[in-house]
Every structure is written in structure tokens, then in C-alpha cells.
Design a protein around this motif. Structure first.
Motif, PDB file in Angstrom:
ATOM      1  N   UNK A  67       0.825  -1.335  -0.134  1.00  0.00           N
ATOM      2  CA  UNK A  67       0.132   0.154  -0.012  1.00  0.00           C
ATOM      3  C   UNK A  67       0.747   1.164   0.036  1.00  0.00           C
ATOM      4  N   UNK A  68       2.043   1.274   0.473  1.00  0.00           N
ATOM      5  CA  UNK A  68       2.982   2.363   0.469  1.00  0.00           C
ATOM      6  C   UNK A  68       3.930   2.484  -0.743  1.00  0.00           C
ATOM      7  N   UNK A  69       3.835   1.245  -1.578  1.00  0.00           N
ATOM      8  CA  UNK A  69       4.577   1.377  -2.642  1.00  0.00           C
ATOM      9  C   UNK A  69       6.140   1.183  -2.469  1.00  0.00           C
ATOM     10  N   UNK A  70       6.216   0.441  -1.459  1.00  0.00           N
ATOM     11  CA  UNK A  70       7.494   0.089  -0.949  1.00  0.00           C
ATOM     12  C   UNK A  70       7.985  -1.265  -1.388  1.00  0.00           C
ATOM     13  N   UNK A  71       9.254  -1.609  -1.640  1.00  0.00           N
ATOM     14  CA  UNK A  71       9.656  -3.110  -2.017  1.00  0.00           C
ATOM     15  C   UNK A  71       8.931  -4.178  -0.996  1.00  0.00           C
ATOM     16  N   UNK A  72       8.484  -4.857  -1.784  1.00  0.00           N
ATOM     17  CA  UNK A  72       7.911  -6.187  -1.439  1.00  0.00           C
ATOM     18  C   UNK A  72       8.611  -6.944  -0.176  1.00  0.00           C
ATOM     19  N   UNK A  73       9.953  -7.065  -0.415  1.00  0.00           N
ATOM     20  CA  UNK A  73      10.875  -7.818   0.510  1.00  0.00           C
ATOM     21  C   UNK A  73      11.063  -6.973   1.599  1.00  0.00           C
ATOM     22  N   UNK A  74      11.115  -5.843   1.463  1.00  0.00           N
ATOM     23  CA  UNK A  74      11.476  -5.009   2.809  1.00  0.00           C
ATOM     24  C   UNK A  74      10.657  -5.307   3.733  1.00  0.00           C
ATOM     25  N   UNK A  75       9.203  -4.954   3.288  1.00  0.00           N
ATOM     26  CA  UNK A  75       8.069  -5.050   4.452  1.00  0.00           C
ATOM     27  C   UNK A  75       8.035  -6.449   5.081  1.00  0.00           C
ATOM     28  N   UNK A  76       8.205  -7.439   4.183  1.00  0.00           N
ATOM     29  CA  UNK A  76       8.217  -9.007   4.510  1.00  0.00           C
ATOM     30  C   UNK A  76       9.248  -9.076   5.641  1.00  0.00           C
ATOM     31  N   UNK A  77      10.534  -8.485   5.249  1.00  0.00           N
ATOM     32  CA  UNK A  77      11.672  -8.636   6.259  1.00  0.00           C
ATOM     33  C   UNK A  77      11.633  -8.007   7.454  1.00  0.00           C
ATOM     34  N   UNK A 119      -5.168  -5.562   4.961  1.00  0.00           N
ATOM     35  CA  UNK A 119      -5.381  -5.906   3.433  1.00  0.00           C
ATOM     36  C   UNK A 119      -6.959  -5.628   3.295  1.00  0.00           C
ATOM     37  N   UNK A 120      -7.652  -6.041   4.439  1.00  0.00           N
ATOM     38  CA  UNK A 120      -9.281  -5.816   4.094  1.00  0.00           C
ATOM     39  C   UNK A 120      -9.617  -4.452   4.132  1.00  0.00           C
ATOM     40  N   UNK A 121      -9.004  -3.615   4.926  1.00  0.00           N
ATOM     41  CA  UNK A 121      -9.358  -2.228   5.140  1.00  0.00           C
ATOM     42  C   UNK A 121      -9.150  -1.303   4.005  1.00  0.00           C
ATOM     43  N   UNK A 122      -7.511  -1.513   3.890  1.00  0.00           N
ATOM     44  CA  UNK A 122      -6.718  -0.520   2.727  1.00  0.00           C
ATOM     45  C   UNK A 122      -7.810  -0.652   1.599  1.00  0.00           C
ATOM     46  N   UNK A 123      -7.834   0.553   1.122  1.00  0.00           N
ATOM     47  CA  UNK A 123      -8.601   0.536  -0.258  1.00  0.00           C
ATOM     48  C   UNK A 123      -7.722   0.268  -1.518  1.00  0.00           C
ATOM     49  N   UNK A 124      -6.152  -0.123  -1.289  1.00  0.00           N
ATOM     50  CA  UNK A 124      -5.451  -0.307  -2.438  1.00  0.00           C
ATOM     51  C   UNK A 124      -5.978  -1.421  -3.065  1.00  0.00           C
ATOM     52  N   UNK A 125      -5.079  -1.581  -4.410  1.00  0.00           N
ATOM     53  CA  UNK A 125      -5.701  -2.646  -5.228  1.00  0.00           C
ATOM     54  C   UNK A 125      -5.036  -4.021  -4.869  1.00  0.00           C
ATOM     55  N   UNK A 126      -4.424  -3.906  -3.660  1.00  0.00           N
ATOM     56  CA  UNK A 126      -3.800  -5.370  -3.433  1.00  0.00           C
ATOM     57  C   UNK A 126      -4.698  -6.440  -3.439  1.00  0.00           C
ATOM     58  N   UNK A 127      -4.337  -7.580  -3.948  1.00  0.00           N
ATOM     59  CA  UNK A 127      -5.061  -8.601  -3.945  1.00  0.00           C
ATOM     60  C   UNK A 127      -4.974  -9.688  -2.627  1.00  0.00           C
ATOM     61  N   UNK A 128      -5.819  -9.667  -1.777  1.00  0.00           N
ATOM     62  CA  UNK A 128      -5.406 -10.728  -0.638  1.00  0.00           C
ATOM     63  C   UNK A 128      -5.061 -11.919  -1.037  1.00  0.00           C
TER      64      UNK A 128
END
Lengths: 292, 300
Positions: free
Chosen positions: A60-70, A110-119
Motif C-alpha cells: 500500500x505504501x509502494x515500498x519493495x515487497x521484500x523490505x516489508x516482509x523482512x 489488507x481488508x481495510x486498505x482501499x488499495x488494489x492489493x489482492x489478498x
């Protein structure tokens, strides 16, 4: 007929996806040969689930996926260690609480954020939707982990087997424990996009478990679990082209079929072999009893 | 072995391992050992005797530098533990409970691990390593089991594998943690004979055991431990009823046949049997002061 079967190979994106999942499957298989020896499967499961809130936030913040996961994986690990040391609760309880909490937080975001991220994409993974820079990252992680394991598998085996002797032989157990967990976390991150957060635990446990049932020799176990990991991932990805199913689910189903076969038919530790052995032992006891 | 070993000479030799004032405190605040000091000498076998929880294993770990010491020092042939480890001077035979016997390693893999300290970082065995492994397996009579997974072995065979690993390591100082638990009498004798030969070759050996009966049989010296050293010295001098009572408190079973049941004359000697369920220790003399003659002979 042949043409239909070969069809996936005519699309570059399919070939890339199959090779990528096979590579990650191989690395996961290698790691699983070690992971199953120390009762750490639950920790790996916790790590994979705990990455979800980080992934959600990163998306949702447009950051690299791996960074958040890490970051969220590391937070969960720290939380587990902290609670474990400071409270009287048993480790499995602490792990259970921590990873479900993180996972719930991820689902909520994931459910609240309005972004287009697919659960679904985060939970189930999607090999075909991996961006080129992400797949580059996955290749780097896989090759680095593979190189580490190939060079140091003997040291790791000794550390896992007898850490005091490792210390005496000049091999620092702490360093190798940390290095192993670093590799494991990185690989889980890489596998996350292919098979999803829910199923990633399977690919770092099942191949090793199958191989362990089939052999007593460590080299053989490694080769076998790498082979199982790579082949099931490759075939799973291939099959998903035709039935349009979730790739991760197909890979894990293939691996569980391998497991059932190993469980039943493994030469020494399989159910049939041990039943036979019990029968034989009983027979010789009966003969001995008759002799008396 | 018919000739008595020369005790006075041994005294003149400088100690090979010096442990001075060592204390170990675990993270949870538990003080495992407190101010432990003793010496080990070249060519001798020393018994480390004490009840479960007296800190024997902690002492071993401290001597290997595996757990940090809060105070004190350990020197091995004048080197610090770290330097000694780098020169492969120290071997350790762990307790059976510390090993995962389902681990997928073969007998020869385990013995080869004894050579890791001698190898470069890829741990590729050279001819010398294979030879050392073969010799070690031969010495403990386990060549025919080399391709077995370790879980398929009996208790005695398991011990011999780890002993072979220590042999393959070719270290001058060998620490053994409870080598006789779960071992049959035949293997026990075999291990004892092997340790005696190693001592004759000039090794320094420390064996923790609560198998009291066998201590006078093969140990030149004794360290009695309960958190701290209660007594230390030649086995004849310190391995007596009084010291063992101190070390074991109420844990030991003790039978005394008093002087008047044994003798009709005024002979004041009595017979004492000390046991903690394993082979018993038999003492004879006033106040259980002496080791039984036969056991002393055995030692010589």
C-alpha cells in the motif's frame, strides 16, 4: 496432443516461471533437509505468516515487497524471543500467539486498505504475476543460499548434530545458527511470491521429510530433497498452466503425494517396511516359543 | 601393567591442565559451579566424581570454553582454552542423552567429524584423515559397523563410536562425560583398557562418573565435586568413605559390616559398601579408610 503438452514451453513467461519456481523449490528442498532435524518447522511457519502485515503495508505504501516482509518477519522473531525469555510460557504457545497475531494484523490491513492489493495474491502467491525486478531478487537469494549451503553443509550438519564438538573443532555454532536462519528467512521471502504465505511452510518441510524417510545418509537426503523440491515445483507450475489452478496448491499437493508414497513405501522407515519387520520379529519369537 | 606405575615421578611433572577458581553462572541466575580449582597431569586418568547436578557437565563446558566463565581461568599446557582448541588439543566425549540418535549420520561420518579441526574449510578428507578414522575404528573394534546409522547401535557400541571420534581427533587432553552409563560390563572393561593405554601414551584424561566401584580400578587421581571441589588428589588418598559421604550426602546407599560382626578378636577394621545402584565401592579398614586390597591391585 503433443503440441498441447508442449504449449507452455512456447511462452517465454511460462518458461521463466517454471525455471524460477524450480530453482526456489530446489533451495527450499536443501534447507528442509536441515530444518526437519531440529524441530524448527513451527518457527518457519511462524516466520512465513508473520510476513503478511509487512507485505500488505509495503504494497500500500509502494515500498519493495521484500523490505516489508523482512521487517515484519524480524519483528515477529524478536517478539517470540523476547516473550520466550521473559515469561514462563512454553515456546509453542508463544509462537502460536505471535504468528496468529501478526497474521490477523495483516489480514485486517489488507481488508481495510482501499488499495488494489489482492489478498489472494499474498496468501496464495502467483508465479505469473511476479515483476521482473522481484524475480531478479528471487534468483539472487536462491543462488546465494545455494552457494552457502553447498560450501558449508558439512559444518551445518556438525552444528546441528553436536554443537559442542563443532565448537571444539573450531566451528562457531552461533554463527552457523544465525546464518542458517538468515538463509531460511530470505528463502521463505523468495518462495512467498511463488506459493503464498499460507503454503510456504510446506515447501521447506515436506521434501526433507520425504528424503529423511527414504535414507540414513545425509548426502543422499540432501540430493533427494533438492530433487523433490525442484521437480514438484517445476511440474506444479507446468500443470497450473492447463488447469488454471493455484500454483502453490498444486506444488504442495504434489509434494504431499511424494510424502504419502515415502511414508508407505520407504525402504527402512516406511510403514510397510516396519510392519514387515514387526511381523518377522513376532514370527521368530513364535518359533522360539515353540522350540521351548 | 605388571610393574607399578611410578607415583613420585608423576608428582614432579608439571600439571598439564590448570583449572583455577572457575565459576559458571547461567542466564537464569543459577550458579552451576563455584570457585573450582584442580590440576590434571600428563599420563594420568582423573575421575570427576559427584552427584547429578553437582556441576560436572558445567565444568566440562567451562573447560571447553563452551559456556562463559564468570571468573577463574583454565590453562591447557600453558595455553588458553582458545589457543588450545585452535591446536586441536581437546577432545570431548558427550553424554548419550546429548546426542540425537535418529540423526542421519553413519558411524564413519561421526568419526570423521573428529578430523574436522584438522581440515581446511571445505572439510575435504585427505588420506591422513581416512587413515586416522580407520585406526580409530579399529582401536574400538567397530570397523564392521562403519556404514551403520548410529541409532542402530547398542549402548556400548554408541559409546565406542564417540570414543573413536576422540581418538581420530588425536588430542592430548580427553574429557569424557559419563562414559559408562547404559554400557554393558564388557564394553566398560574395553573402554577402561583403552583409557589406560591412552594414559600410558601420555594423554591427559578426565572422566566424570558416578560409577564408584570402577574408579579405583583405573583412575590415578580423583576430583570430588559438589558445586565446588571437596577433595582432590591421588585416588588412594582422597577416595575414602568420609569424602564420598561429603560428596554424595544422602544419595549413596551405605552398608557397614562392623568390626565385631566380622572378627572375633579385637581387630577394629570394618567393611563398608557404598553404592548408587551401579557397581558398588567396597572399603575395608577402620572407619572405611582403605580401598579393598583387590581393587588396589587391579589399579596397579
Amino acid at each position: 496432443m503433443m503440441q498441447i503438452l508442449l504449449e507452455p514451453f512456447t511462452y517465454q513467461y511460462m518458461v521463466n516461471a517454471m525455471l524460477l519456481t524450480a530453482l526456489i523449490g530446489a533451495v527450499c528442498g536443501f534447507l528442509s533437509a536441515f530444518l526437519i532435524l531440529r524441530g524448527w518447522a513451527l518457527i518457519a511457519d511462524a516466520l512465513s505468516h508473520a510476513t503478511v502485515p509487512g507485505v500488505a503495508l509495503a504494497y500500500s505504501l509502494g515500498l519493495p515487497f521484500a523490505l516489508g516482509a523482512f521487517v515484519s518477519g524480524a519483528l515477529a522473531a524478536a517478539a517470540i524471543l523476547f516473550i520466550r525469555q521473559r515469561s514462563v510460557l512454553k515456546e509453542d504457545v508463544v509462537i502460536g500467539i505471535t504468528f496468529t497475531s501478526f497474521f490477523a494484523a495483516g489480514l485486517f490491513m489488507l481488508s481495510v486498505s482501499p488499495s488494489a492489493v489482492d489478498i489472494q495474491q499474498i496468501l496464495m502467491g502467483n508465479v505469473l504475476a511476479i515483476a521482473p525486478q522481484d524475480s531478479f531478487q528471487m534468483v539472487i537469494i536462491s543462488i546465494a543460499t545455494l552457494a552457502f549451503l553447498l560450501v558449508f553443509w558439512k559444518e551445518l550438519r556438525l552444528v546441528f548434530f553436536d554443537h559442542q564438538h563443532a565448537w571444539i573443532a573450531g566451528i562457531n555454532p552461533k554463527f552457523f545458527h544465525i546464518a542458517f536462519f538468515a538463509c531460511l528467512s530470505a528463502t521463505i521471502l523468495a518462495a512467498l511470491q511463488a506459493v503464498g504465505a499460507l503454503l510456504v511452510i510446506a515447501v521447506v518441510v515436506i521434501p526433507g521429510a520425504c528424503a529423511y524417510l527414504c535414507s540414513d545418509k545425509f548426502e543422499q537426503i540432501i540430493k533427494l530433497s533438492v530433487a523433490i523440491g525442484a521437480s514438484t515445483s517445476f511440474v506444479g507450475c507446468y500443470v497450473s498452466y492447463f488447469i488454471d489452478g493455484v500454483t502453490g496448491a498444486i506444488i504442495v499437493l504434489l509434494q504431499s503425494s511424494c510424502f504419502v508414497i515415502a511414508l508407505l513405501f520407504a525402504p527402512k522407515k516406511g510403514l510397510l517396511a516396519s510392519a514387515k519387520q514387526r511381523k518377522k520379529a513376532k514370527l521368530s519369537m513364535d518359533i522360539a516359543a515353540e522350540g521351548v | 601393567m605388571n610393574q607399578p606405575r611410578q607415583q613420585p615421578q608423576k608428582q614432579a611433572v608439571q600439571s598439564a591442565v590448570k583449572v583455577r577458581g572457575v565459576s559458571v553462572v547461567y542466564n537464569n541466575g543459577h550458579k552451576a559451579i563455584d570457585n573450582v580449582s584442580f590440576d590434571l597431569y600428563r599420563g594420568t586418568i582423573t575421575a570427576l566424581v559427584g552427584v547429578n547436578g553437582s556441576g560436572k557437565s558445567s565444568l566440562f563446558k567451562a573447560m571447553m570454553g563452551f559456556v562463559p566463565r564468570v571468573s577463574g581461568s583454565v590453562h591447557i599446557h600453558q595455553l588458553t582454552v582458545k589457543q588450545a582448541l585452535r591446536q586441536n588439543m581437546l577432545a570431548y566425549v558427550p553424554q548419550s542423552e546429548e546426542i540425537d540418535w535418529d540423526f542421519p549420520v553413519l558411524v564413519e561420518d561421526v568419526v570423521m567429524m573428529g578430523r574436522y579441526g584438522h581440515m581446511s574449510f571445505l572439510r575435504r578428507p585427505k588420506d591422513a584423515d581416512h587413515q586416522a578414522v580407520n585406526e580409530a575404528l579399529q582401536r574400538v573394534d567397530m570397523q564392521s559397523f562403519r556404514h551403520r546409522q548410529i541409532g542402530e547401535l547398542s549402548g556400548g557400541q554408541r559409546k565406542r563410536v564417540f570414543l573413536a571420534r576422540a581418538l581420530a581427533q588425536k588430542s592430548r587432553v580427553i574429557l569424557l562425560d559419563e562414559p559408562f552409563t547404559g554400557v554393558d560390563v564388557g564394553t566398560e572393561d574395553q573402554i577402561i583398557a583403552l583409557l589406560k593405554r591412552l594414559a600410558e601414551d601420555g594423554c591427559v584424561i578426565l572422566v566424570s562418573t558416578h560409577n564408584l566401584g570402577s574408579v579405583p580400578q583405573f583412575c590415578d587421581r580423583c576430583v570430588l565435586l559438589n558445586r565446588t571441589v571437596l577433595a582432590e588428589g591421588e585416588t588412594e588418598a582422597v577416595f575414602n568413605s568420609e569424602n564420598l559421604q561429603k560428596a554424595f550426602g544422602g544419595v549413596l546407599r551405605r552398608f557397614v559390616l562392623s568390626a565385631d560382626t566380622l572378627h572375633t578378636d579385637a581387630d577394629p577394621r570394618e567393611l563398608t559398601v557404598l553404592s548408587d545402584d551401579e557397581s558398588p565401592l567396597v572399603l575395608y579398614g577402620e572407619k572405611g579408610s582403605q580401598l579393598l586390597a583387590s581393587q588396589q591391585d587391579n589399579q596397579r
